[in-house]
Design an enzyme around this catalytic site. Sequence first.
Site, PDB file in Angstrom:
ATOM      1  N   SER A  94       0.844  -1.186   0.000  1.00 53.15           N
ATOM      2  CA  SER A  94       0.000   0.000   0.000  1.00 53.15           C
ATOM      3  C   SER A  94       0.890   1.252   0.000  1.00 53.15           C
ATOM      4  O   SER A  94       1.829   1.339  -0.774  1.00 53.15           O
ATOM      5  CB  SER A  94      -0.951  -0.047   1.201  1.00 53.15           C
ATOM      6  OG  SER A  94      -1.967   0.924   1.085  1.00 53.15           O
ATOM      7  N   ASP A 231      -9.039  -4.823  -5.622  1.00 50.52           N
ATOM      8  CA  ASP A 231      -8.502  -3.812  -4.717  1.00 50.52           C
ATOM      9  C   ASP A 231      -8.957  -2.437  -5.175  1.00 50.52           C
ATOM     10  O   ASP A 231      -8.253  -1.742  -5.912  1.00 50.52           O
ATOM     11  CB  ASP A 231      -6.968  -3.901  -4.695  1.00 50.52           C
ATOM     12  CG  ASP A 231      -6.346  -2.969  -3.677  1.00 50.52           C
ATOM     13  OD1 ASP A 231      -7.097  -2.204  -3.026  1.00 50.52           O
ATOM     14  OD2 ASP A 231      -5.116  -3.007  -3.521  1.00 50.52           O
ATOM     15  N   HIS A 259      -7.075  -5.908  -1.375  1.00 47.28           N
ATOM     16  CA  HIS A 259      -5.885  -5.158  -0.980  1.00 47.28           C
ATOM     17  C   HIS A 259      -4.819  -6.024  -0.314  1.00 47.28           C
ATOM     18  O   HIS A 259      -3.711  -5.549  -0.071  1.00 47.28           O
ATOM     19  CB  HIS A 259      -6.311  -4.031  -0.025  1.00 47.28           C
ATOM     20  CG  HIS A 259      -5.336  -2.914   0.101  1.00 47.28           C
ATOM     21  ND1 HIS A 259      -4.849  -2.208  -0.974  1.00 47.28           N
ATOM     22  CD2 HIS A 259      -4.741  -2.359   1.205  1.00 47.28           C
ATOM     23  CE1 HIS A 259      -4.017  -1.271  -0.557  1.00 47.28           C
ATOM     24  NE2 HIS A 259      -3.918  -1.347   0.751  1.00 47.28           N
TER      25      HIS A 259
END
Length: 281
Positions: A94, A231, A259
């Site tokens: 991320s 995601d 994710h």
Amino acid sequence: MRRGSLNREGFELQYCIKGQGYPIVVVGSSVYYPRLFAKALYEKFTFIFLDHRGFVKPISALREVDCTLEDILDDIEAARQHLQLKEFAILGHSGHAFMALGYAKKYPQYVQRVILLNTAPTNSQERQQESFSFFNKTASKERKAQFEKEIAFLEQDIKQDPERRFVHMCIRMGAHSFYDYAFDGLYLWEDVNTNMKIIDYLWGDAFAKLNLIDSLHNVTKPVFIGLGRYDYLVAPVSLWDSVDENNNVKKVIFEYSGHNPMLEEPEVFYKELVQWMSEKL
């Protein structure tokens, strides 16, 4: 599992070492990230989960200078020295992908491989709006309904505990985050500290000014980019189409993940990562 810490300008950075084999430094939270990876991976690699300043208890007098991305990169280097690592792979998931690639470019003599998971090339407002638009156009009615149900509680969550605003948002946006849009990720965030001044700066300012695709142009080490088809936080995966031209980049799209493919598709993630890590440099 072994735990330790080092103090950097008043920030007590914790680390967690788990597994055996070639070292992989995971930038982020030493509490959150060990919960995402399957046991089988710990039998192949030594994972070193390292806090950054956004995931430690806030110090009493936080200066603006304490929020720079350069400080984060130098913290990683201090941890490398503390742990006496001579070479390793670095993993950023991320927003932490910006930290991982930033470190690899600043200290290339130590990083042999770079792993970037579930990130967009930039965190600009324009890109964030593009991701929301993609969700609105392509998500199922059931997924959208689940999102509306959960996000309605976000304001109340933040009002009750404003210093964990980042955590509340991540939990309530589960329909954007997981292939199973009803998945309850609350347990993943238990006991995770947050320092919102630093998180706001990094995600809202520093990462908005960077573009990972541009940064990759000068990177010659092998790079693994893992993306989740579902995601929606950093969607769409087509944002990364141009990296297919880079010979040193391997891009993998996990078709049944959001994710967190290491948690959602552990067997496929294991196969892809182990195969890539075993390739000759």
